[in-house]
Enzyme design. Structure first.
Site, PDB file in Angstrom:
ATOM      1  N   GLU A   1      27.255  57.322  33.785  1.00 28.59           N
ATOM      2  CA  GLU A   1      28.496  58.084  34.352  1.00 28.59           C
ATOM      3  C   GLU A   1      29.111  58.616  33.244  1.00 28.59           C
ATOM      4  OE1 GLU A   1      29.970  58.719  37.174  1.00 28.59           O
ATOM      5  OE2 GLU A   1      28.648  57.310  38.579  1.00 28.59           O
TER       6      GLU A   1
ATOM      7  N   HIS B   1      34.714  66.507  38.892  1.00 30.70           N
ATOM      8  CA  HIS B   1      35.024  66.920  40.260  1.00 30.70           C
ATOM      9  C   HIS B   1      36.182  68.128  40.046  1.00 30.70           C
ATOM     10  CE1 HIS B   1      34.219  63.065  42.022  1.00 30.70           C
ATOM     11  NE2 HIS B   1      33.205  63.321  41.450  1.00 30.70           N
TER      12      HIS B   1
ATOM     13  N   ASP C   1      23.584  63.563  43.041  1.00 32.73           N
ATOM     14  CA  ASP C   1      24.274  64.376  43.773  1.00 32.73           C
ATOM     15  C   ASP C   1      25.444  64.780  43.012  1.00 32.73           C
ATOM     16  OD1 ASP C   1      25.155  61.441  44.082  1.00 32.73           O
ATOM     17  OD2 ASP C   1      26.325  62.269  45.687  1.00 32.73           O
TER      18      ASP C   1
ATOM     19  N   GLU D   1      25.876  59.441  45.861  1.00 31.92           N
ATOM     20  CA  GLU D   1      26.963  58.453  45.012  1.00 31.92           C
ATOM     21  C   GLU D   1      28.292  58.980  45.466  1.00 31.92           C
ATOM     22  OE1 GLU D   1      29.724  57.004  41.981  1.00 31.92           O
ATOM     23  OE2 GLU D   1      29.161  58.926  42.600  1.00 31.92           O
ATOM     24  N   GLU D   2      28.295  60.209  45.651  1.00 33.98           N
ATOM     25  CA  GLU D   2      29.768  60.779  45.887  1.00 33.98           C
ATOM     26  C   GLU D   2      30.236  60.587  47.345  1.00 33.98           C
ATOM     27  OE1 GLU D   2      31.372  61.602  43.234  1.00 33.98           O
ATOM     28  OE2 GLU D   2      30.304  62.150  41.674  1.00 33.98           O
TER      29      GLU D   2
END
Length: 377
Positions: free
Chosen positions: A176, A354, A91, A147-148
């Site tokens: 990551e 992000h 995600d 996960e977010e």
């Protein structure tokens, strides 16, 4: 941000004749990363990407495919006495005008939502899962959803709860973004809601009420004056942080608010448990009701396991810098809770995760692929 002119190469999504997304896992991992970016997978909407990956990985004869919802485990079963895990989440955070993605050959960067967090890492995983049919140890490639968002929604958490035998291993790598380096351990995170009560009144006769938002002022002052600490563990420094991140109160512009909710986030070093962090926060804020909104434990650095040392050697051989501490929280903490040593290593600058101009150097995707390939072969 590039305007998509003639120097920019956009890669359309590939579809088979029945309309399902279809891509070649054996292609250049940078091309594969762009194809993954172009499948929108905001948290809760990972099904299309999960279906595409499950279909592509399912065509590899050397892989066993296991699935729970949008979470997929593709694993070898060679009978090795060791098994390692390579994991990444499907995600992304919401899109903000940064899809479809594109590759800018002038800077050799992959742009678009998820290019950093973490479809570059997913591309490395999917590419090597297909390519490495006889790794030197058994490998479980774990792709998971959500996960977010809040930790209780995590697809990895769901796999651990429902299928713990799928998540067994001697060591884990979480792909990551780390700019291709190794980041060890991680801070924990605790989010609480402090609640303040007042008494409603007309704002023209404010003396008849008690302003709940004003009641939060001493707590805000405490948070603003707080000096966070940095904790050193095994030579790695973990800076803590404590901040108000959200405040809510009031029902109208002419009413004294009788309720106020202040959300506070504490990022605590891995020398503490979640229970200890909550106790520290309670002592600092005083006699205020605190509701735990979200909590995730930290992970201590652990590079002593044989496979951790092997991974470190492979990374150094490919030019990776010395390991660094992971400041933010990642799912290495979930592996640590299971007794599985884990590190973070993936392409992309984590400070660009992000952001609206999220972008990942193509060279980092190839570098991380080289590190994992060297480690597993």
């Amino acid at each position: 941000m590039d305007d998509g002119g003639p120097s920019v190469r956009r890669l359309p999504r590939a579809f088979d004749r029945v309309g399902q997304v279809n891509f070649d896992l054996h292609s250049d991992p940078v091309e594969l990363a762009l194809a993954l970016v172009n499948i929108e997978s905001v948290s809760g909407n990972e099904a299309e990407l999960a279906n595409a990956l499950a279909a592509a990985l399912g065509s590899c004869a050397h892989l066993e495919i296991l699935r729970d919802g949008a979470a997929i485990v593709a694993r070898t079963n060679l009978g090795s006495d060791r098994r390692v895990i390579v994991a990444g989440h499907l995600d992304t955070v919401p899109v903000r005008g940064n899809l479809p993605g594109w590759h800018n050959p002038a800077s050799d960067e992959l742009w678009g939502r998820g290019s950093v967090d973490m479809k570059g890492g997913l591309a490395v995983m999917a590419h090597l899962a297909a390519e490495l049919d006889t790794p030197r140890v058994d490998v479980s490639w774990v792709f998971y959803d959500q996960e977010e968002v809040a930790s209780d929604l995590s697809g990895l958490g769901r796999l651990i709860e429902h299928h713990p035998d799928w998540i067994k291993g001697d060591f884990a790598v979480l792909a990551e973004p780390t700019s291709g380096g190794i980041e060890v351990g991680c801070n924990g995170t605790l989010r609480v809601i402090a609640r303040f009560a007042g008494k409603a009144a007309h704002s023209a006769r404010a003396w008849m009420g008690v302003n709940a938002i004003h009641a939060a002022a001493p707590t805000l002052a405490t948070l603003a004056a707080h000096t966070p600490t940095t904790v050193s563990i095994d030579g790695f420094d973990y800076p803590e942080s404590l901040n108000a991140v959200f405040i809510e109160g009031g029902i109208a512009g002419n009413v004294i608010p009788d309720q106020c909710a202040l959300t506070v986030n504490y990022r605590f070093a891995p020398d503490k448990t979640a229970a200890q962090a909550l106790r520290i926060l309670g002592e600092l804020l005083g006699d205020i009701p605190l509701d735990v909104d979200d909590v995730a434990p930290p992970a201590r650095p652990d590079l002593l396991a044989p496979e951790a040392l092997a991974f470190l050697m492979a990374a150094m051989a490919e030019g990776s810098p010395p390991p660094q501490p992971k400041v933010g929280w990642t799912d290495v903490a979930r592996f640590a809770e299971m007794g599985i040593p884990a590190v973070n290593c993936g392409p992309g600058d984590p400070t660009l995760a992000h952001t609206d101009d999220e972008r990942c150097p193509a060279e980092q995707i190839r570098q991380v692929a080289a590190i994992v390939r060297r480690w597993l072969t």
